[in-house]
Design a protein around this motif. Structure first.
Motif, PDB file in Angstrom:
ATOM      1  N   GLU A   1      46.552  50.459  57.054  1.00  6.75           N
ATOM      2  CA  GLU A   1      47.929  49.837  55.621  1.00  6.75           C
ATOM      3  C   GLU A   1      48.641  50.891  55.544  1.00  6.75           C
ATOM      4  O   GLU A   1      50.190  50.793  55.280  1.00  6.75           O
ATOM      5  CB  GLU A   1      47.200  49.520  55.455  1.00  6.75           C
ATOM      6  CG  GLU A   1      46.514  48.139  55.395  1.00  6.75           C
ATOM      7  CD  GLU A   1      45.741  47.396  54.498  1.00  6.75           C
ATOM      8  OE1 GLU A   1      45.491  47.677  53.317  1.00  6.75           O
ATOM      9  OE2 GLU A   1      44.763  46.394  54.266  1.00  6.75           O
TER      10      GLU A   1
ATOM     11  N   ASP B   1      44.020  58.046  48.797  1.00  7.90           N
ATOM     12  CA  ASP B   1      44.821  57.044  49.774  1.00  7.90           C
ATOM     13  C   ASP B   1      46.442  57.198  49.504  1.00  7.90           C
ATOM     14  O   ASP B   1      47.842  57.085  50.327  1.00  7.90           O
ATOM     15  CB  ASP B   1      44.582  55.704  49.635  1.00  7.90           C
ATOM     16  CG  ASP B   1      42.803  55.560  49.963  1.00  7.90           C
ATOM     17  OD1 ASP B   1      42.925  56.267  50.918  1.00  7.90           O
ATOM     18  OD2 ASP B   1      42.854  54.092  49.992  1.00  7.90           O
TER      19      ASP B   1
ATOM     20  N   ARG C   1      42.128  50.744  55.810  1.00  5.10           N
ATOM     21  CA  ARG C   1      42.869  51.113  54.526  1.00  5.10           C
ATOM     22  C   ARG C   1      43.900  52.041  55.323  1.00  5.10           C
ATOM     23  O   ARG C   1      44.917  52.012  54.383  1.00  5.10           O
ATOM     24  CB  ARG C   1      42.054  51.888  53.753  1.00  5.10           C
ATOM     25  CG  ARG C   1      40.585  51.253  52.922  1.00  5.10           C
ATOM     26  CD  ARG C   1      40.812  51.844  51.275  1.00  5.10           C
ATOM     27  NE  ARG C   1      40.888  52.767  51.995  1.00  5.10           N
ATOM     28  CZ  ARG C   1      39.657  53.944  52.097  1.00  5.10           C
ATOM     29  NH1 ARG C   1      38.670  53.412  52.035  1.00  5.10           N
ATOM     30  NH2 ARG C   1      39.371  55.328  51.270  1.00  5.10           N
ATOM     31  N   HIS C   2      43.414  52.794  56.283  1.00  9.22           N
ATOM     32  CA  HIS C   2      44.424  54.388  57.031  1.00  9.22           C
ATOM     33  C   HIS C   2      45.717  53.719  57.177  1.00  9.22           C
ATOM     34  O   HIS C   2      46.465  54.027  57.339  1.00  9.22           O
ATOM     35  CB  HIS C   2      44.074  55.032  56.814  1.00  9.22           C
ATOM     36  CG  HIS C   2      42.943  55.677  56.336  1.00  9.22           C
ATOM     37  ND1 HIS C   2      41.876  55.491  55.623  1.00  9.22           N
ATOM     38  CD2 HIS C   2      43.540  57.243  54.913  1.00  9.22           C
ATOM     39  CE1 HIS C   2      40.806  56.111  54.134  1.00  9.22           C
ATOM     40  NE2 HIS C   2      42.167  57.785  54.545  1.00  9.22           N
TER      41      HIS C   2
ATOM     42  N   ASP D   1      36.617  49.098  57.432  1.00 10.61           N
ATOM     43  CA  ASP D   1      37.118  49.446  55.993  1.00 10.61           C
ATOM     44  C   ASP D   1      38.026  50.760  55.444  1.00 10.61           C
ATOM     45  O   ASP D   1      38.732  51.050  55.564  1.00 10.61           O
ATOM     46  CB  ASP D   1      35.636  49.333  54.949  1.00 10.61           C
ATOM     47  CG  ASP D   1      36.581  49.866  53.439  1.00 10.61           C
ATOM     48  OD1 ASP D   1      37.362  48.476  53.204  1.00 10.61           O
ATOM     49  OD2 ASP D   1      35.965  50.488  52.681  1.00 10.61           O
TER      50      ASP D   1
END
Length: 300
Positions: free
Chosen positions: A264, A209, A261-262, A257
């Motif tokens: 964001e 990330d 996350r990606h 999930d």
């Protein structure tokens, strides 16, 4: 920020023995785009069936009505911009303007030497990519092009009537290095990454990330250099090459999930591989289809 979900269908199946059905099912499931790899062969699939990308996409375009189709990605390894432009304009016409060209610098796979040449160094690949994309841009937007380059030239290359999509079909430029990111900033309607390959084997999701955040920041800097708003580019993550690849398709919740996350981080499109049994892209088909129909709704 809205998030689109797309898929990659590798060109492994004879069209009348399952090939057509996959592309039609991708449309039924609501995928935004279905891509395919533009290789002559690829990795573990080298000794099995593998069909050409552009004929496959042409067939897929005639078998569907809403689904966008595209390459992920085409490269200079065995392509020249002049004949490629003619084929892309034809595909764009046949599809009614539903084509996206994913384009990258290529690598050292089987394509790199299939035409009898020595594999190019990373510097030469970058040099060729730096000519390939601008010339292809001109060929797809101008009726006649003459240009002399170090690697690629065109002499009165005619491309009438041009693309259905104006001013041309969109480019999704795959890049992580500074020169490629500048090409994405200048010529891309989207940018594509698979993450940081150094983290593929032993990295953690958190490290991945962070690496992706860094890539997005560098894309923003490249856009600033050319006077472009980075928000104008879609950011596409081709999955299956990050540390959490093995768990991402285990369930709808796991994918939500991952995708959340990606999103964001700044990604606007997540691309998942159509399941291929007994391969690195193996996944349970029912779960995959539930992800296609439910995940985007959950993500809002």
């Amino acid at each position: 920020m809205s998030l689109r979900l797309s898929t990659v269908i590798l060109p492994l199946d004879r069209w009348h023995e399952g090939g057509r059905a996959k592309w039609q099912r991708a449309e039924e499931l609501g995928f935004h785009t279905a891509y395919t790899y533009d290789h002559l062969s690829w990795r573990a699939f080298r000794d099995g069936p593998w069909f050409g990308a552009l004929p496959t996409l042409t067939a897929a375009a005639t078998a569907t009505t809403r689904l966008r189709v595209g390459t992920l990605v085409t490269s200079p390894n065995f392509r020249h911009p002049v004949p490629l432009a003619k084929e892309l304009i034809s595909l764009d016409d046949i599809s009614g303007g539903r084509v996206t060209l994913g384009v990258g610098a290529g690598g050292n796979g089987f394509d790199a030497t299939a035409l009898g040449q020595e594999a190019w160094t990373p510097r030469e690949r970058a040099d060729r990519f730096g000519e390939f994309v601008p010339l292809l841009d001109r060929l797809l937007t101008e009726d006649a092009v003459t240009q002399e380059g170090v690697f690629y030239s065109a002499v009165e290359a005619r491309n009438i009537p041009g693309c259905v999509q104006r001013p041309r079909l969109p480019f999704a430029v795959a890049a992580t290095g500074p020169r490629g990111l500048r090409l994405a900033a200048r010529y891309g309607q989207a940018w594509v990454t698979t993450g940081d390959p150094k983290l593929y084997e032993e990295g953690t999701p958190a490290q991945s990330d962070e690496a992706l955040r860094g890539q997005v920041v560098r894309l923003g800097a490249a856009c600033q250099e050319v006077g472009r708003d980075v928000a104008d580019l879609d950011k596409v993550l081709l999955t299956a090459f990050t540390p959490d690849r093995s768990r991402m398709l285990d369930s709808v919740d796991a994918f939500v999930d991952f995708a959340g996350r990606h999103r964001e981080i700044g990604f606007t499109e997540i691309v998942v591989h159509w399941p291929i049994p007994d391969s690195e892209f193996a996944a349970e088909q029912g779960t995959f289809e539930r992800i296609a129909t439910e995940a985007v709704q959950q993500l809002g």
